[in-house]
Each structure stands twice: as structure tokens, then as C-alpha cells.
Design a protein around this motif. Sequence first.
Motif, PDB file in Angstrom:
ATOM      1  N   TYR A  58      -5.488   8.441  22.825  1.00 52.92           N
ATOM      2  CA  TYR A  58      -5.818   9.756  22.267  1.00 52.92           C
ATOM      3  C   TYR A  58      -6.601   9.640  20.972  1.00 52.92           C
ATOM      4  O   TYR A  58      -7.505  10.437  20.707  1.00 52.92           O
ATOM      5  N   ARG A  59      -6.262   8.668  20.153  1.00 49.45           N
ATOM      6  CA  ARG A  59      -6.986   8.558  18.883  1.00 49.45           C
ATOM      7  C   ARG A  59      -8.428   8.140  19.125  1.00 49.45           C
ATOM      8  O   ARG A  59      -9.332   8.549  18.403  1.00 49.45           O
ATOM      9  N   GLU A  60      -8.671   7.313  20.150  1.00 48.17           N
ATOM     10  CA  GLU A  60     -10.045   6.938  20.489  1.00 48.17           C
ATOM     11  C   GLU A  60     -10.817   8.140  21.015  1.00 48.17           C
ATOM     12  O   GLU A  60     -11.989   8.337  20.679  1.00 48.17           O
ATOM     13  N   GLN A  61     -10.169   8.963  21.826  1.00 50.34           N
ATOM     14  CA  GLN A  61     -10.827  10.158  22.348  1.00 50.34           C
ATOM     15  C   GLN A  61     -11.171  11.131  21.226  1.00 50.34           C
ATOM     16  O   GLN A  61     -12.186  11.820  21.275  1.00 50.34           O
ATOM     17  N   ALA A  62     -10.309  11.166  20.210  1.00 46.51           N
ATOM     18  CA  ALA A  62     -10.534  12.071  19.085  1.00 46.51           C
ATOM     19  C   ALA A  62     -11.439  11.467  18.019  1.00 46.51           C
ATOM     20  O   ALA A  62     -11.819  12.154  17.065  1.00 46.51           O
ATOM     21  N   GLY A  63     -11.769  10.175  18.163  1.00 47.14           N
ATOM     22  CA  GLY A  63     -12.613   9.512  17.172  1.00 47.14           C
ATOM     23  C   GLY A  63     -11.913   9.317  15.841  1.00 47.14           C
ATOM     24  O   GLY A  63     -12.533   9.411  14.777  1.00 47.14           O
ATOM     25  N   TYR A 112      -4.853  18.086  13.949  1.00 46.68           N
ATOM     26  CA  TYR A 112      -5.327  19.053  14.939  1.00 46.68           C
ATOM     27  C   TYR A 112      -6.251  18.384  15.950  1.00 46.68           C
ATOM     28  O   TYR A 112      -6.184  18.670  17.158  1.00 46.68           O
ATOM     29  N   SER A 113      -7.110  17.501  15.478  1.00 49.35           N
ATOM     30  CA  SER A 113      -8.042  16.813  16.382  1.00 49.35           C
ATOM     31  C   SER A 113      -7.293  15.928  17.370  1.00 49.35           C
ATOM     32  O   SER A 113      -7.662  15.850  18.548  1.00 49.35           O
ATOM     33  N   PHE A 114      -6.241  15.260  16.893  1.00 50.68           N
ATOM     34  CA  PHE A 114      -5.461  14.375  17.764  1.00 50.68           C
ATOM     35  C   PHE A 114      -4.788  15.175  18.876  1.00 50.68           C
ATOM     36  O   PHE A 114      -4.894  14.832  20.057  1.00 50.68           O
ATOM     37  N   PHE A 115      -4.084  16.239  18.512  1.00 43.74           N
ATOM     38  CA  PHE A 115      -3.368  17.010  19.529  1.00 43.74           C
ATOM     39  C   PHE A 115      -4.327  17.793  20.428  1.00 43.74           C
ATOM     40  O   PHE A 115      -3.972  18.129  21.564  1.00 43.74           O
ATOM     41  N   ALA A 116      -5.535  18.045  19.940  1.00 43.70           N
ATOM     42  CA  ALA A 116      -6.507  18.793  20.747  1.00 43.70           C
ATOM     43  C   ALA A 116      -6.966  18.006  21.966  1.00 43.70           C
ATOM     44  O   ALA A 116      -7.363  18.602  22.978  1.00 43.70           O
ATOM     45  N   VAL A 117      -6.937  16.678  21.905  1.00 45.32           N
ATOM     46  CA  VAL A 117      -7.419  15.873  23.045  1.00 45.32           C
ATOM     47  C   VAL A 117      -6.314  15.636  24.081  1.00 45.32           C
ATOM     48  O   VAL A 117      -6.590  15.116  25.159  1.00 45.32           O
ATOM     49  N   ILE A 118      -5.073  16.002  23.765  1.00 45.24           N
ATOM     50  CA  ILE A 118      -4.014  15.913  24.769  1.00 45.24           C
ATOM     51  C   ILE A 118      -4.131  17.149  25.657  1.00 45.24           C
ATOM     52  O   ILE A 118      -4.013  18.277  25.166  1.00 45.24           O
ATOM     53  N   PRO A 119      -4.405  16.987  26.930  1.00 37.58           N
ATOM     54  CA  PRO A 119      -4.613  18.152  27.808  1.00 37.58           C
ATOM     55  C   PRO A 119      -3.462  19.141  27.715  1.00 37.58           C
ATOM     56  O   PRO A 119      -2.287  18.762  27.735  1.00 37.58           O
ATOM     57  N   ASN A 120      -3.816  20.411  27.600  1.00 33.97           N
ATOM     58  CA  ASN A 120      -2.812  21.454  27.417  1.00 33.97           C
ATOM     59  C   ASN A 120      -2.503  22.137  28.747  1.00 33.97           C
ATOM     60  O   ASN A 120      -2.488  23.364  28.849  1.00 33.97           O
ATOM     61  N   GLY A 121      -2.282  21.318  29.786  1.00 36.15           N
ATOM     62  CA  GLY A 121      -2.013  21.863  31.102  1.00 36.15           C
ATOM     63  C   GLY A 121      -0.554  21.764  31.479  1.00 36.15           C
ATOM     64  O   GLY A 121       0.328  21.753  30.619  1.00 36.15           O
ATOM     65  N   HIS A 122      -0.299  21.666  32.776  1.00 36.85           N
ATOM     66  CA  HIS A 122       1.066  21.632  33.279  1.00 36.85           C
ATOM     67  C   HIS A 122       1.445  20.267  33.824  1.00 36.85           C
ATOM     68  O   HIS A 122       2.489  20.123  34.460  1.00 36.85           O
ATOM     69  N   ASN A 123       0.603  19.263  33.612  1.00 37.05           N
ATOM     70  CA  ASN A 123       0.926  17.922  34.087  1.00 37.05           C
ATOM     71  C   ASN A 123       2.066  17.334  33.261  1.00 37.05           C
ATOM     72  O   ASN A 123       2.082  17.434  32.022  1.00 37.05           O
ATOM     73  N   VAL A 124       3.006  16.681  33.938  1.00 39.47           N
ATOM     74  CA  VAL A 124       4.165  16.113  33.255  1.00 39.47           C
ATOM     75  C   VAL A 124       3.761  15.114  32.171  1.00 39.47           C
ATOM     76  O   VAL A 124       4.274  15.188  31.042  1.00 39.47           O
ATOM     77  N   PRO A 125       2.844  14.150  32.435  1.00 42.62           N
ATOM     78  CA  PRO A 125       2.498  13.177  31.377  1.00 42.62           C
ATOM     79  C   PRO A 125       1.922  13.827  30.123  1.00 42.62           C
ATOM     80  O   PRO A 125       2.200  13.388  29.006  1.00 42.62           O
ATOM     81  N   ASP A 126       1.131  14.905  30.314  1.00 45.72           N
ATOM     82  CA  ASP A 126       0.528  15.558  29.158  1.00 45.72           C
ATOM     83  C   ASP A 126       1.582  16.252  28.299  1.00 45.72           C
ATOM     84  O   ASP A 126       1.586  16.128  27.065  1.00 45.72           O
ATOM     85  N   PRO A 139       0.833  -1.202   0.000  1.00 43.98           N
ATOM     86  CA  PRO A 139       0.000   0.000   0.000  1.00 43.98           C
ATOM     87  C   PRO A 139       0.869   1.253   0.000  1.00 43.98           C
ATOM     88  O   PRO A 139       1.947   1.275   0.597  1.00 43.98           O
ATOM     89  N   LEU A 140       0.405   2.269  -0.690  1.00 44.36           N
ATOM     90  CA  LEU A 140       1.145   3.519  -0.703  1.00 44.36           C
ATOM     91  C   LEU A 140       1.027   4.197   0.662  1.00 44.36           C
ATOM     92  O   LEU A 140       0.009   4.068   1.341  1.00 44.36           O
ATOM     93  N   PRO A 141       2.070   4.914   1.077  1.00 46.62           N
ATOM     94  CA  PRO A 141       2.012   5.598   2.375  1.00 46.62           C
ATOM     95  C   PRO A 141       0.857   6.583   2.434  1.00 46.62           C
ATOM     96  O   PRO A 141       0.593   7.318   1.478  1.00 46.62           O
ATOM     97  N   ARG A 142       0.173   6.604   3.572  1.00 42.69           N
ATOM     98  CA  ARG A 142      -0.964   7.500   3.754  1.00 42.69           C
ATOM     99  C   ARG A 142      -0.670   8.464   4.900  1.00 42.69           C
ATOM    100  O   ARG A 142      -0.634   8.049   6.055  1.00 42.69           O
ATOM    101  N   PRO A 143      -0.456   9.739   4.602  1.00 44.14           N
ATOM    102  CA  PRO A 143      -0.243  10.696   5.689  1.00 44.14           C
ATOM    103  C   PRO A 143      -1.539  10.951   6.449  1.00 44.14           C
ATOM    104  O   PRO A 143      -2.637  10.638   5.977  1.00 44.14           O
ATOM    105  N   VAL A 144      -1.410  11.532   7.626  1.00 46.20           N
ATOM    106  CA  VAL A 144      -2.581  11.891   8.427  1.00 46.20           C
ATOM    107  C   VAL A 144      -3.160  13.182   7.865  1.00 46.20           C
ATOM    108  O   VAL A 144      -2.418  14.175   7.714  1.00 46.20           O
ATOM    109  N   PRO A 145      -4.438  13.236   7.533  1.00 50.06           N
ATOM    110  CA  PRO A 145      -5.034  14.495   7.063  1.00 50.06           C
ATOM    111  C   PRO A 145      -4.835  15.595   8.103  1.00 50.06           C
ATOM    112  O   PRO A 145      -4.901  15.343   9.311  1.00 50.06           O
ATOM    113  N   GLU A 146      -4.604  16.802   7.639  1.00 50.66           N
ATOM    114  CA  GLU A 146      -4.290  17.898   8.556  1.00 50.66           C
ATOM    115  C   GLU A 146      -5.368  18.129   9.614  1.00 50.66           C
ATOM    116  O   GLU A 146      -5.037  18.353  10.793  1.00 50.66           O
TER     117      GLU A 146
END
Length: 302
Positions: free
Chosen positions: A223-228, A114-128, A103-110
Motif C-alpha cells: 500500500y505504501r508503494e501504491q501511495a508513493g 489519508y493517502s495510505f488509506f485511500a489506496v486500500i480498496p473501499n469495497g466489500h472484499n474481505v482482504p480489503d 532518533p526521535l519518534p517520527r509520526p506519519v504526517p496527516e
Amino acid sequence: MLSEIERFVNWVRRRNPEARTWRDYGYDLHFFVKTVGDLPPREVTFREVDKFIAQQSERGFKPTTINRRLASLVALYAFLAPEDDDLVCPVYPRRHHLREPQPLPRPVPEPDIYSFFAVIPNGHNVPDIRDRAMFTLMLRCGLRIAEVAALQLSDLYLAEEYPHMLVRGKGSRQRTVYLSAQAGHALSEYLMIRPSVTNEYVFLSYQLDGLSTTAIHKRLMRYREQAGLHLTAHQFRHSFANDLLNAEVPFTSIQKLLGHRWIESTQTYVVANDRQVCADYYAACEKLEGWGHSNGGLYASA
């Protein structure tokens, strides 16, 4: 053959105890013995390999999996060869290698990025902050999961004129990977709050050990499940290559940045995103009668 397998697996484990290669070899080789029986290595012929391939195919295993298990068998015979000059490997490449779909390589649609990184909490917690840095390195530097997991503090050269990292890829081959401003910021932000421990791994777990590839993959799945979304870590790598192609970076440079040993591996990205072919096709459509119109007269009533 079981005793030979045990010796081989133990030898692989001693050479690289941190890798899971020895487990994979043991798993694959026991699959083979379970199918053909515990025969002495000299009594295993190409017919037993034929039987193994047929059985694996009937059980629905993919060509990739079957070829990997055959490669484990080849590695076992290479290990045993110095002990027996007359030992012949029963795996014949032309006869036994299964063709795999490419199969040809498939990049992630733009928007999905944004949806993927949006579900990663943007706080001050070390894991995030850690997770944001890890996945940014995959997206903007083309790192594999295993390369992220193996990254150590001594591999980072962030104070240089051109910030970069030394990355150990497949086959322990080392390459230089440069950091964009976005990737450098995400990594520096994490390093500022990274726990001060003697452990040299860049990305730490809750136990302050290095993160395993399994742990990083689980974070991705979460994260991908949270972003659907449905995306893979390797698609981030595809996006990296695709973005560089769009910026007209020579694919010989992309080859080095990705750590591809063979230029053919990099050329698949050119095939998947050949803008010149696209431009030539649509330029032809404008010149050919009917090709440049939505109806083209093909379905006009008689």
C-alpha cells in the motif's frame, strides 16, 4: 560450541514453538562461531568478542544488529551456566555494548495517512476490509505488527461500555487497549464478514490461518508503494502517541496504552513533541530584540 548452540536453540524452540526466536538465536550464534571458530564455551574470552565486534563493524552491520547478536551470546551462556559453575560469559556490558543512535519518534504526517488509506480498496472484499481494520488498529490503538498478528477473538471485549482488547506485547506482557469509535467500527465491519472457522485468530489469511507478521508487513509495503509514501508500521504507533500528547493525555497513561515497561521509553515522545518548550521559545523570540522579525537587522547593509 556448535553442539551447545544446537541444544540451546532446541530448548528455546520447545518453550515457544510458534515464535521465531529460536531461529534468530541460531542465526546470530552461528555468525559468532563463523567469526571466532568452533571453540568450547569455556575457551571463549572477551578478546574473541572484541574480534567479533570489529569484524561485524567492518562489514557494515549497525550497532543495533551487533548488540542483538551479543545478546544471543549472553542468552546462550545463561542457558549453560547451571551446568558449569565456573563458566564466565565473555560479553562485558561496559566494554562491548555499542551505543546506538536514538532518533526521535517520527509520526506519519496527516496527509500521508489519508493517502495510505485511500489506496486500500473501499469495497466489500474481505482482504480489503481486513487490511483497513488492521492498519486502523495500528494507527488508533498503537498496536505493533506482532500484536495485530497475535490478536484472538477471545481478546475482544466489544460489547462492554468501553470497548477494549487484551493485547500481548513484548515479553508476553498483557495490557488493555481501548477502541475509539473509528477503530471499533473498522474492526466490527471486518468481524461481520470474517469467515466462520474454528481458528481463533482475528485476522485470517487466504488459507484461513492466522496472518504472520511477514504477511502483514508485505501488505503495508504494497500500500505504501501504491501511495508513493515511505512509512513504517512503527510510525503508526508514533502517530498514536503523538495524537494523545496533543490531546494532553498524561504520558503515564500513554505508557500503559503503548505497553512500555519503562517510563523513559514513553518520555521520548514528550521530547519529540514538547509543546511547552516550543511555546516558551517563541514567546522569548517576541521579547528579544530582533528575534521576532524576519530580517532582524543581521544582514542589513552597512
